[in-house]
Design an enzyme around this catalytic site. Structure first.
Site, short mmCIF file in Angstrom:
data_model
loop_
_atom_site.label_atom_id
_atom_site.label_comp_id
_atom_site.label_asym_id
_atom_site.label_seq_id
_atom_site.Cartn_x
_atom_site.Cartn_y
_atom_site.Cartn_z
N ARG A 1 -36.29 -6.08 10.43
CA ARG A 1 -37.64 -6.50 10.84
C ARG A 1 -38.24 -5.54 11.86
O ARG A 1 -39.38 -5.72 12.25
CB ARG A 1 -37.55 -7.84 11.54
N ARG B 1 -46.80 -14.92 14.36
CA ARG B 1 -45.85 -14.28 13.42
C ARG B 1 -46.51 -13.13 12.69
O ARG B 1 -45.90 -12.09 12.47
CB ARG B 1 -45.33 -15.30 12.40
N LYS C 1 -40.52 -13.55 -0.03
CA LYS C 1 -39.19 -12.93 0.01
C LYS C 1 -38.08 -13.94 -0.34
O LYS C 1 -37.20 -13.62 -1.12
CB LYS C 1 -38.91 -12.34 1.41
N ARG D 1 -46.57 -24.64 2.90
CA ARG D 1 -45.15 -24.57 2.54
C ARG D 1 -44.39 -25.77 3.11
O ARG D 1 -44.65 -26.20 4.23
CB ARG D 1 -44.56 -23.27 3.11
N ARG E 1 -41.99 -26.45 8.81
CA ARG E 1 -41.24 -25.82 9.89
C ARG E 1 -42.07 -25.73 11.17
O ARG E 1 -43.28 -25.59 11.12
CB ARG E 1 -40.79 -24.41 9.46
P1 AMP Z 1 -38.17 -16.11 8.47
O1 AMP Z 1 -37.71 -17.38 7.89
O2 AMP Z 1 -37.52 -14.90 7.84
O3 AMP Z 1 -39.68 -15.99 8.53
O4 AMP Z 1 -37.66 -16.09 9.99
C1 AMP Z 1 -38.04 -17.09 10.91
C2 AMP Z 1 -37.96 -16.59 12.34
O5 AMP Z 1 -36.61 -16.16 12.61
C3 AMP Z 1 -38.80 -15.36 12.62
O6 AMP Z 1 -40.13 -15.70 12.96
C4 AMP Z 1 -38.05 -14.76 13.81
O7 AMP Z 1 -38.28 -15.48 15.00
C5 AMP Z 1 -36.60 -15.00 13.42
N1 AMP Z 1 -36.04 -13.87 12.62
C6 AMP Z 1 -35.64 -13.89 11.32
N2 AMP Z 1 -35.17 -12.71 10.92
C7 AMP Z 1 -35.29 -11.89 11.99
C8 AMP Z 1 -34.98 -10.51 12.23
N3 AMP Z 1 -34.45 -9.72 11.26
N4 AMP Z 1 -35.24 -10.00 13.47
C9 AMP Z 1 -35.74 -10.77 14.46
N5 AMP Z 1 -36.06 -12.07 14.30
C10 AMP Z 1 -35.83 -12.64 13.10
#
Ligand code: AMP
Length: 215
Positions: free
Chosen positions: A88, A173, A13, A127, A162
């Site tokens: 999400r 996740r 994404k 990554r 990360r």
């Molecule tokens: P990402 O980089 O998009 O994978 O986001 C990293 C982490 O941020 C996720 O594992 C969640 O803990 C939190 N997060 C990001 N976007 C959301 C969302 N829309 N709703 C809830 N938690 C989020």
């Protein structure tokens, strides 16, 4: 233009969003990037989010909706934006719908990036992300390595793995994704703006999306 990008963690994404930003001159709204920035800056939102993020769980919907509402009201969003990693959950999708109705906005594309789970697992563990919160460029040690090991090509900062990309956190996740986020596919698949694309090669995926958007 308003685009929603759906897909599992590691579906690409972030990469695709950045390519679409360049092509269409719109803004990327990544809730993950915004939360990581809040964590780095030690803001109240960051403090609230940190534990959820590090364990691979979702940050509460009300925290996310407050971030989104504030972000899309900013002037740089006037030409349009791409949601990357949002919504999400079903409640977030409902809240987004109300917000967009209130603002008289419609979604142009809801794109589901499809990738087999084994590809996602390999992508996430290989990554590396730029540690500079204003850059956050993404690399892959196998398929998209930086020119100099461990250093960001774009800004020269160090690259990091990360905290939520350890095997343990990745497992949580993915479970969270299947339980809370995948139901969004059923929710959106009847929407006229919805389509799915295979996301194995970033350039092919990007070209397929652009072709579809320009139809
Ligand atoms: P990402 O980089 O998009 O994978 O986001 C990293 C982490 O941020 C996720 O594992 C969640 O803990 C939190 N997060 C990001 N976007 C959301 C969302 N829309 N709703 C809830 N938690 C989020």
């Amino acid at each position: 233009m308003l685009i929603i990008l759906l897909g599992a963690p590691g579906a690409g994404k972030g990469t695709i969003a950045r390519m679409l930003v360049e092509k269409f001159g719109i803004v990327q709204i990544s809730t993950g990037d915004m939360l990581r920035q809040a964590v780095n800056e030690g803001t109240p939102v960051g403090k609230k989010a940190l534990e959820f993020m590090n364990s691979g769980k979702l940050v509460p919907d009300d925290v996310i909706m407050a971030l989104i509402e504030e972000r899309i009201a900013q002037p740089d969003c006037a030409q349009g934006f791409i949601f990357d990693g949002f919504p999400r959950t079903i409640p977030q999708a409902h809240a987004l719908e109300s917000l967009l109705t209130k603002k008289n906005m419609t979604v142009n594309a809801i794109i589901n990036l499809e990738v087999p789970e084994e590809v996602v697992l390999k992508r996430l563990t290989s990554r590396r992300t730029c540690s500079n919160p204003h850059c956050q460029a993404i690399y892959n040690i196998y398929t998209m390595p930086p020119k100099k090991e461990g250093i960001c090509d774009k800004c020269g900062s160090s690259l990091i793995q990360r905290d939520d990309e350890t095997e343990e956190a990745i497992k949580v996740r993915l479970e969270t994704y299947y339980e809370k986020t995948q139901p969004l596919i059923d929710y959106y698949c009847k929407h006229k703006a919805y389509f799915a694309v295979s996301s194995l090669d970033a350039h092919e995926t990007f070209n397929a999306i652009v072709k579809r958007l320009q139809k």
